[in-house]
Design an enzyme around this catalytic site. Structure first.
Site, PDB file in Angstrom:
ATOM      1  N   ARG A   1       0.851  -1.201   0.000  1.00  0.00           N
ATOM      2  CA  ARG A   1       0.000   0.000   0.000  1.00  0.00           C
ATOM      3  C   ARG A   1       0.885   1.249   0.000  1.00  0.00           C
ATOM      4  O   ARG A   1       0.522   2.274  -0.548  1.00  0.00           O
ATOM      5  CB  ARG A   1      -0.960  -0.001   1.206  1.00  0.00           C
ATOM      6  CG  ARG A   1      -1.777   1.278   1.310  1.00  0.00           C
ATOM      7  CD  ARG A   1      -3.075   1.138   2.109  1.00  0.00           C
ATOM      8  NE  ARG A   1      -2.993   0.290   3.265  1.00  0.00           N
ATOM      9  CZ  ARG A   1      -2.346   0.598   4.401  1.00  0.00           C
ATOM     10  NH1 ARG A   1      -1.748   1.765   4.538  1.00  0.00           N
ATOM     11  NH2 ARG A   1      -2.321  -0.258   5.403  1.00  0.00           N
TER      12      ARG A   1
ATOM     13  N   TYR B   1     -16.530  17.830 -14.611  1.00  0.00           N
ATOM     14  CA  TYR B   1     -16.937  16.423 -14.670  1.00  0.00           C
ATOM     15  C   TYR B   1     -17.935  16.132 -13.541  1.00  0.00           C
ATOM     16  O   TYR B   1     -17.710  16.509 -12.382  1.00  0.00           O
ATOM     17  CB  TYR B   1     -15.684  15.542 -14.549  1.00  0.00           C
ATOM     18  CG  TYR B   1     -16.016  14.095 -14.327  1.00  0.00           C
ATOM     19  CD1 TYR B   1     -16.780  13.383 -15.246  1.00  0.00           C
ATOM     20  CD2 TYR B   1     -15.592  13.426 -13.180  1.00  0.00           C
ATOM     21  CE1 TYR B   1     -17.107  12.059 -15.025  1.00  0.00           C
ATOM     22  CE2 TYR B   1     -15.918  12.100 -12.958  1.00  0.00           C
ATOM     23  CZ  TYR B   1     -16.684  11.425 -13.883  1.00  0.00           C
ATOM     24  OH  TYR B   1     -17.017  10.122 -13.664  1.00  0.00           O
TER      25      TYR B   1
ATOM     26  N   ASP C   1      -7.391  19.892 -13.432  1.00  0.00           N
ATOM     27  CA  ASP C   1      -7.762  18.588 -13.988  1.00  0.00           C
ATOM     28  C   ASP C   1      -7.406  18.643 -15.474  1.00  0.00           C
ATOM     29  O   ASP C   1      -8.068  19.314 -16.262  1.00  0.00           O
ATOM     30  CB  ASP C   1      -9.275  18.347 -13.777  1.00  0.00           C
ATOM     31  CG  ASP C   1      -9.716  16.988 -14.307  1.00  0.00           C
ATOM     32  OD1 ASP C   1      -9.006  16.419 -15.156  1.00  0.00           O
ATOM     33  OD2 ASP C   1     -10.788  16.505 -13.880  1.00  0.00           O
TER      34      ASP C   1
ATOM     35  N   LYS D   1      -8.248   7.753 -19.061  1.00  0.00           N
ATOM     36  CA  LYS D   1      -8.551   8.331 -20.365  1.00  0.00           C
ATOM     37  C   LYS D   1      -7.313   8.299 -21.280  1.00  0.00           C
ATOM     38  O   LYS D   1      -6.851   7.234 -21.610  1.00  0.00           O
ATOM     39  CB  LYS D   1      -9.109   9.744 -20.156  1.00  0.00           C
ATOM     40  CG  LYS D   1     -10.211   9.806 -19.066  1.00  0.00           C
ATOM     41  CD  LYS D   1     -11.422   9.042 -19.469  1.00  0.00           C
ATOM     42  CE  LYS D   1     -12.491   8.774 -18.435  1.00  0.00           C
ATOM     43  NZ  LYS D   1     -12.468   9.297 -17.121  1.00  0.00           N
TER      44      LYS D   1
END
Ligand code: PLP
Length: 379
Positions: free
Chosen positions: A46, A98, A170, A195
């Site tokens: 992690r 978004y 972003d 994306k």
């Protein structure tokens, strides 16, 4: 080195144990220590994983950043940035953003006492009237999803600096190939790597890039403490995707331009939103801060009814009706019921996102086939 070379070699070192040219997928949860506290820099997956380290190095190179951090999704990366804040702090965010970011801000973080102002940033100075001593973060999406609005990153960065607030951009729609916000004064860049960075519609992934070590340490602490880390297989997929980012983006831009003009000249199309039109709002800013205009666009029809839009959405054969964007294949999407359904209708309409708006993610197929497909679907 030029960007095309950097993209291919970013983070890629031959594997020290075998010389493998491609970074191995270190599918492990823990690492054996020689003695308590004596390890090779990896303790528990992690906190660290070598496949993730290679990806984070590559991500930093792409955005001209000192540091990269990768997350299990784009919203997990966004979540980490908002967790830098405390109750009472305020965020000024783009109003056309978004839907999932809006949902995270309004449905998850507002109840923890963080206040969000959604502002039309077509003119960066519009943010000024929302600034007060609690303003800690500016959240800018440019170009925006789905209306392709452009915000002047340098101008918002100057305002953020003046008020000692952070600016996070972003950069999902542009990709680092077309726009590098840290070079324009932003403090953090966020990507849904699902994306263009991944590029092949086969992975959910998010990332943050930054230059400040203190900021990196704070965000790393949040990443490790909250645990939204990606698996090594997903890191590998993004690493592989990145290697062809430049050639994919070049074709996305070429195809995007041809399709934007085809739509604009189509008698049944009313309005096309694409940031590469010389008469589109803030074109001069887009031209200055981007190296190309990409393959994302949206449009409305002359017959502005949901029924006609639905017919077009259901009639394409090459464009697949699906959420997401930035993959090699072309996608068609209905923001009102799909990607932006989480934004209340009144809020959507107020920001110009109509019920009949259709969004395209233009892929890298032969552009003539794409045009023919849209032509037959629009009828
Ligand atoms: C602009 C933008 N930002 C953030 C996200 C969220 O990323 P993810 O779906 O990888 O969590 C998306 C997803 O569509 C997006 O389009």
């Amino acid at each position: 080195m030029k960007i095309d070379t950097k993209i291919i070699h970013a983070g890629a070192e031959p594997d020290p144990s075998t010389g493998a040219i491609m970074t191995p997928i270190y599918q492990t949860s823990t690492y054996v220590q020689e003695a308590p506290g004596k390890n090779k820099g990896y303790e528990y997956a992690r906190s660290q994983n070598p496949t993730r380290t290679a990806l984070e190095t590559a991500l930093a190179v792409l955005e001209n950043a000192e540091f990269g951090l990768s997350f299990s999704s784009g919203v997990a990366a966004t979540d980490a940035v908002i967790k830098l804040l405390s109750p009472g702090d305020e965020v000024i965010a783009s109003n056309d953003l978004y839907g999932g970011s809006y949902r995270l801000f309004s449905k998850v973080f507002e109840k923890f006492g963080i206040k969000f102002h959604y502002v039309n940033m077509a003119d960066a100075n519009n943010v000024r009237k929302y600034i007060n001593e609690n303003t800690k973060l500016f959240w800018v999406e440019t170009p925006t999803n789905p209306l392709m609005n452009i915000t002047d990153i340098e101008a918002v960065a100057a305002i953020a600096k003046q008020y000692k607030a952070l600016l996070c951009v972003d950069n999902t729609f542009a990709s680092p190939y077309l726009q590098t916000p840290l070079d324009l004064g932003a403090d953090i860049v966020m990507h849904s790597a699902t994306k263009y960075l991944g590029g092949h519609s086969d992975v959910i992934h998010g990332c943050l890039m930054m230059n400040s070590e203190a900021l990196r340490d704070q965000l790393y602490f949040i990443q490790k403490s909250c645990g939204a880390v990606p698996g090594p297989q997903d890191c590998f997929l993004v690493l592989r995707g990145i290697k062809t980012l430049h050639v994919r983006m070049q074709r996305h831009c070429e195809n995007g331009e041809k399709i934007a003009y085809f739509l604009r000249n189509h008698p049944k199309v009313a309005k096309v939103y694409w940031c590469g039109f010389e008469d589109s709002p803030n074109y001069a800013i887009a031209k200055r801060q981007m190296r190309g205009f990409g393959g994302m666009m949206s449009f409305t029809l002359q017959d502005d009814s949901v029924e006609t839009a639905t017919k077009v959405l259901s009639s394409t054969k090459v464009f697949a009706l699906a959420e997401s964007l930035g993959g090699i294949e072309s996608l068609i999407n209905h923001p009102a019921t799909m990607t932006h359904a989480s934004i209340p209708r009144e809020e959507r309409l107020k920001n110009g996102l109509s019920d009949s708006l259709i969004r395209l993610s233009v892929g890298i197929e032969d552009v003539d086939d794409l045009i023919e497909d849209l032509n037959q679907a629009i009828g």
